[in-house]
Design a protein around this motif. Structure first.
Motif, PDB file in Angstrom:
ATOM      1  N   VAL A  99       0.845  -1.204   0.000  1.00  0.00           N
ATOM      2  CA  VAL A  99       0.000   0.000   0.000  1.00  0.00           C
ATOM      3  C   VAL A  99       0.878   1.251   0.000  1.00  0.00           C
ATOM      4  O   VAL A  99       0.585   2.234  -0.698  1.00  0.00           O
ATOM      5  CB  VAL A  99      -0.975  -0.006   1.193  1.00  0.00           C
ATOM      6  N   LYS A 100       1.982   1.207   0.738  1.00  0.00           N
ATOM      7  CA  LYS A 100       2.927   2.333   0.764  1.00  0.00           C
ATOM      8  C   LYS A 100       3.471   2.588  -0.647  1.00  0.00           C
ATOM      9  O   LYS A 100       3.618   3.743  -1.068  1.00  0.00           O
ATOM     10  CB  LYS A 100       4.056   2.025   1.752  1.00  0.00           C
ATOM     11  N   GLN A 101       3.768   1.527  -1.379  1.00  0.00           N
ATOM     12  CA  GLN A 101       4.266   1.654  -2.756  1.00  0.00           C
ATOM     13  C   GLN A 101       3.199   2.301  -3.650  1.00  0.00           C
ATOM     14  O   GLN A 101       3.504   3.176  -4.462  1.00  0.00           O
ATOM     15  CB  GLN A 101       4.640   0.278  -3.312  1.00  0.00           C
ATOM     16  N   ALA A 102       1.943   1.851  -3.513  1.00  0.00           N
ATOM     17  CA  ALA A 102       0.851   2.435  -4.299  1.00  0.00           C
ATOM     18  C   ALA A 102       0.662   3.912  -3.943  1.00  0.00           C
ATOM     19  O   ALA A 102       0.448   4.748  -4.818  1.00  0.00           O
ATOM     20  CB  ALA A 102      -0.443   1.655  -4.079  1.00  0.00           C
ATOM     21  N   ASP A 103       0.760   4.214  -2.654  1.00  0.00           N
ATOM     22  CA  ASP A 103       0.638   5.607  -2.211  1.00  0.00           C
ATOM     23  C   ASP A 103       1.768   6.472  -2.788  1.00  0.00           C
ATOM     24  O   ASP A 103       1.560   7.641  -3.106  1.00  0.00           O
ATOM     25  CB  ASP A 103       0.638   5.690  -0.690  1.00  0.00           C
ATOM     26  N   ALA A 104       2.957   5.885  -2.916  1.00  0.00           N
ATOM     27  CA  ALA A 104       4.087   6.622  -3.491  1.00  0.00           C
ATOM     28  C   ALA A 104       3.811   6.976  -4.953  1.00  0.00           C
ATOM     29  O   ALA A 104       4.137   8.076  -5.408  1.00  0.00           O
ATOM     30  CB  ALA A 104       5.377   5.812  -3.367  1.00  0.00           C
ATOM     31  N   LEU A 105       3.184   6.057  -5.681  1.00  0.00           N
ATOM     32  CA  LEU A 105       2.826   6.351  -7.075  1.00  0.00           C
ATOM     33  C   LEU A 105       1.766   7.443  -7.119  1.00  0.00           C
ATOM     34  O   LEU A 105       1.857   8.369  -7.930  1.00  0.00           O
ATOM     35  CB  LEU A 105       2.337   5.102  -7.807  1.00  0.00           C
ATOM     36  N   THR A 106       0.777   7.351  -6.257  1.00  0.00           N
ATOM     37  CA  THR A 106      -0.264   8.384  -6.215  1.00  0.00           C
ATOM     38  C   THR A 106       0.364   9.745  -5.922  1.00  0.00           C
ATOM     39  O   THR A 106       0.030  10.745  -6.574  1.00  0.00           O
ATOM     40  CB  THR A 106      -1.333   8.045  -5.157  1.00  0.00           C
ATOM     41  N   ALA A 107       1.284   9.799  -4.968  1.00  0.00           N
ATOM     42  CA  ALA A 107       1.949  11.055  -4.613  1.00  0.00           C
ATOM     43  C   ALA A 107       2.790  11.582  -5.771  1.00  0.00           C
ATOM     44  O   ALA A 107       2.762  12.787  -6.080  1.00  0.00           O
ATOM     45  CB  ALA A 107       2.815  10.862  -3.369  1.00  0.00           C
TER      46      ALA A 107
END
Length: 142
Positions: A99-107
């Motif tokens: 989820v942290k990785q997905a959030d990094a892409l969103t950011a």
């Protein structure tokens, strides 16, 4: 026209996210393909393969943000142990990091500057880096 593209992109991602809530592989694949399409569109602009179009760049950015945000929901339920799947089991055993990785892409997508082809090119390193990091950890490379 710009508003229409944004509405279409948002509606597409909303439908994908809704289907992804069912946690089936086609919905997961659809979300990832949306990310790939948005990245590809931005990449073609950055490389000069297509002329810069502000509305198209904004639409691609909006689609990328929405699809990236839909990733955790798309993968929420553990996937099948399917040999054809490109998803590693580590997604579910390392859920918080995934989820942290997905959030990094969103950011990174949110921060991407799409005001010119040059700005997009400068943003692509951060965007591509987030994709690479996640794929290295959580995608079976064939």
């Amino acid at each position: 026209m710009k508003l229409l593209k944004l509405v279409i992109a948002s509606a597409t991602v909303a439908l994908l996210a809704n289907g992804a809530a069912q946690a089936d592989a086609p919905a997961r694949e659809a979300v990832m393909k949306e990310i790939g399409a948005a990245m590809g569109g931005l990449g073609r602009i950055a490389k000069g393969e297509v002329a810069y179009d502000a509305a198209a760049a904004e639409a691609a950015k909006a689609a990328l943000i929405a699809a990236a945000a839909a990733v955790p929901e798309a993968f929420k339920e553990e996937g099948p142990a399917d040999a054809a799947s490109e998803s590693k089991a580590e997604i579910w055993t390392n859920w918080e990091d995934f989820v942290k990785q997905a959030d990094a892409l969103t950011a990174a997508a949110t921060a991407a500057d799409v005001s010119s082809a040059e700005a997009i090119g400068a943003s692509m390193a951060a965007l591509g880096g987030t994709c690479k990091d996640c794929h290295t950890a959580y995608r079976v490379m064939k």
